[in-house]
Design a protein around this motif. Structure first.
Motif, short mmCIF file in Angstrom:
data_model
loop_
_atom_site.label_atom_id
_atom_site.label_comp_id
_atom_site.label_asym_id
_atom_site.label_seq_id
_atom_site.Cartn_x
_atom_site.Cartn_y
_atom_site.Cartn_z
N ALA A 193 0.83 -1.21 0.00
CA ALA A 193 0.00 0.00 0.00
C ALA A 193 0.86 1.25 0.00
CB ALA A 193 -0.93 0.00 1.21
N THR A 243 -0.29 2.56 -3.52
CA THR A 243 -1.43 3.46 -3.31
C THR A 243 -0.96 4.72 -2.59
OG1 THR A 243 -2.00 2.33 -1.24
CG2 THR A 243 -3.08 1.55 -3.24
N SER A 272 -8.39 5.07 -3.03
CA SER A 272 -9.82 4.87 -3.21
C SER A 272 -10.10 3.65 -4.09
CB SER A 272 -10.45 6.11 -3.84
OG SER A 272 -10.27 7.24 -3.00
N ALA A 279 -8.22 1.03 -4.25
CA ALA A 279 -7.95 -0.13 -3.40
C ALA A 279 -9.13 -0.42 -2.48
CB ALA A 279 -6.68 0.11 -2.58
N VAL A 280 -9.69 0.61 -1.87
CA VAL A 280 -10.83 0.42 -0.98
C VAL A 280 -12.02 -0.13 -1.75
CG1 VAL A 280 -12.52 1.61 0.46
CG2 VAL A 280 -10.08 2.17 0.67
N ALA A 324 -11.96 -1.91 -4.48
CA ALA A 324 -11.68 -3.30 -4.82
C ALA A 324 -11.90 -4.21 -3.63
CB ALA A 324 -10.24 -3.43 -5.33
N ALA A 325 -11.47 -3.77 -2.46
CA ALA A 325 -11.67 -4.57 -1.24
C ALA A 325 -13.15 -4.77 -0.96
CB ALA A 325 -10.97 -3.91 -0.06
N GLY A 371 -10.29 -1.94 -11.58
CA GLY A 371 -9.20 -1.09 -11.12
C GLY A 371 -8.38 -0.55 -12.27
N ALA A 428 -5.75 -1.97 -7.16
CA ALA A 428 -6.80 -2.95 -6.90
C ALA A 428 -6.23 -4.22 -6.26
CB ALA A 428 -7.52 -3.29 -8.20
N GLY A 452 -6.15 -3.79 -2.66
CA GLY A 452 -7.48 -3.98 -2.09
C GLY A 452 -7.88 -5.44 -2.01
N ALA A 478 -6.03 -6.92 0.81
CA ALA A 478 -6.59 -6.45 2.08
C ALA A 478 -7.88 -7.19 2.41
CB ALA A 478 -6.84 -4.94 2.01
N ALA A 479 -8.71 -7.43 1.39
CA ALA A 479 -9.94 -8.19 1.62
C ALA A 479 -9.63 -9.61 2.05
CB ALA A 479 -10.79 -8.19 0.35
#
Length: 387
Positions: free
Chosen positions: A124, A128, A135, A137-138, A140-141, A160, A329, A332, A335-336
């Motif tokens: 990140a 990012t 944004s 990344a968020v 995509a998560a 993404g 992405a 994200g 992160a998910a």
């Protein structure tokens, strides 16, 4: 190359997402074999293409650093430990489950939380660095969390990339670093032709000959060719082929799947277990080898087939913008995955959360090598199990 990936094959617990974290810690942060942008690009390609994402990234890193021999060394070394253990389990050499064994498994799951969190943090920071990519990344998560499944992961990366085309054009337009992977278009085309040819030829050959070995090769190859998202996603396809085809019973399949959860390295090595059981006696060793090669081969063929054509367009400004969005992405998506399945599976109470924090601090603040954190996590899991 073999030595580096053998150590990763012995210490990389936690599934494909955790593997990518281990790869980044060792090969990007410590050894500096590739930079963060190039690694993110390879991860994006691995997520987008069918096959085992972490093994494809390792194969690509080996290919770029030491050619075809390096790619083969990286795959063999990373896969060998788990494959040998799965074959041993097929022949009845698995240890009886004990409190200590269950504690080790608990600790290794917790280590995966720390490793993936460290990877997300580091990626990140590089991929990012501004509000727009953060944004992406968020978003995509959220997509992956709200719409579970490999289709959502691929869709998140594609969206993404599209967002990058629209939002990231004003970023620094310096050309991306070279992938360092030389694959001719002729080789790429041959790889794609072989990928398609085997999809057609293997079922025909299995049907004409009635060979159980070719039947195993066909079923496992098809499963590896049609799966997106890696390890856990391939299991339903393998179950349909192995249990439906009469290679193993449902009980044997589930027992092997349970054992695979406790092992390092790629979950695709589970195919070696199925191949060993599909053929009787010593012939099972050949079945294990054929199944192991067959499940990985389609992903590697697609990767080699795509690389030369991707190399031709990746330096264009539009492709660079799309890459920025795709890489964001990927952060994200990771992160998910850090939340589900890694965190929700491993952290079940305050004690396991505390162990996860300890492992994370060891990685980030004390810069402990991943294999050391694995030992600490395993010992902590045993202690928690005893207490």
């Amino acid at each position: 190359m073999f030595r580096a990936f053998l150590r990763l094959g012995v210490t990389s617990f936690g599934g494909p997402v955790a593997h990518l974290g281990f790869f980044r810690d060792d090969l990007v942060a410590r050894r500096r074999w590739v930079d963060e942008r190039t690694y993110g690009e390879l991860v994006a390609l691995g997520q987008f293409l069918p096959g085992p994402a972490s093994s494809q990234v390792g194969f690509a890193l080996g290919l770029g650093r030491a050619g075809s021999r390096g790619a083969l060394a990286a795959w063999v070394a990373f896969t060998l430990p788990s494959a040998l253990l799965m074959v041993a389990f097929a022949y009845g050499a698995a240890a009886v489950q004990t409190t200590v064994g269950a504690g080790v498994v608990t600790g290794l799951k917790v280590v995966a939380v720390a490793v993936v969190a460290h990877a997300v943090q580091g990626m990140a920071r590089t991929l990012t660095p501004d509000a727009r990519r953060a944004s992406i990344a968020v978003a995509a998560a959220l997509l992956v969390l709200l719409v579970p499944g490999p289709v959502a992961q691929v869709s998140a990366i594609v969206l993404g990339a599209l967002a990058g085309l629209l939002w990231c054009r004003s970023d620094d337009a310096s050309p991306p670093p070279s992938l360092g992977i030389t694959v001719s278009r002729r080789t790429g085309a041959l790889a794609l032709a072989l990928f398609t040819g085997l999809l057609v030829a293997l079922p025909l050959a299995a049907g004409l000959t009635g060979s159980r070995l070719l039947d195993v090769a066909d079923g496992v190859y098809r499963a590896g060719a049609l799966v997106f998202g890696g390890g856990h996603v391939v299991l339903p396809l393998l179950q349909a082929e192995a249990v439906g085809g009469g290679w193993v019973s449902a009980e044997q399949f589930l027992a092997g799947y349970g054992a695979a959860q406790a092992l390092p390295g790629p979950l695709f090595a589970f195919a070696a277990y199925l191949g060993a059981l599909a053929l009787p006696g010593a012939a099972g060793l050949l079945g294990a080898l054929v199944a192991l090669v067959a499940v990985f081969l389609p992903g590697f063929l697609v990767l080699v087939g795509v690389l030369p054509f991707w190399a031709a367009v990746r330096t264009r400004p539009a492709a660079q913008s799309g890459l920025r969005g795709a890489n964001a992405a990927v952060v994200g998506v990771l992160a998910a995955a850090l939340y589900d399945p890694v965190f929700v599976t491993a952290v079940t109470d305050g004690a396991t959360f505390g162990l996860a924090l300890l492992c994370f601090v060891l990685l980030t603040a004390w810069r402990t090598p991943p294999w050391g954190v694995v030992l600490v996590g395993a010992a902590g899991g045993v202690l928690l199990g005893v207490l």
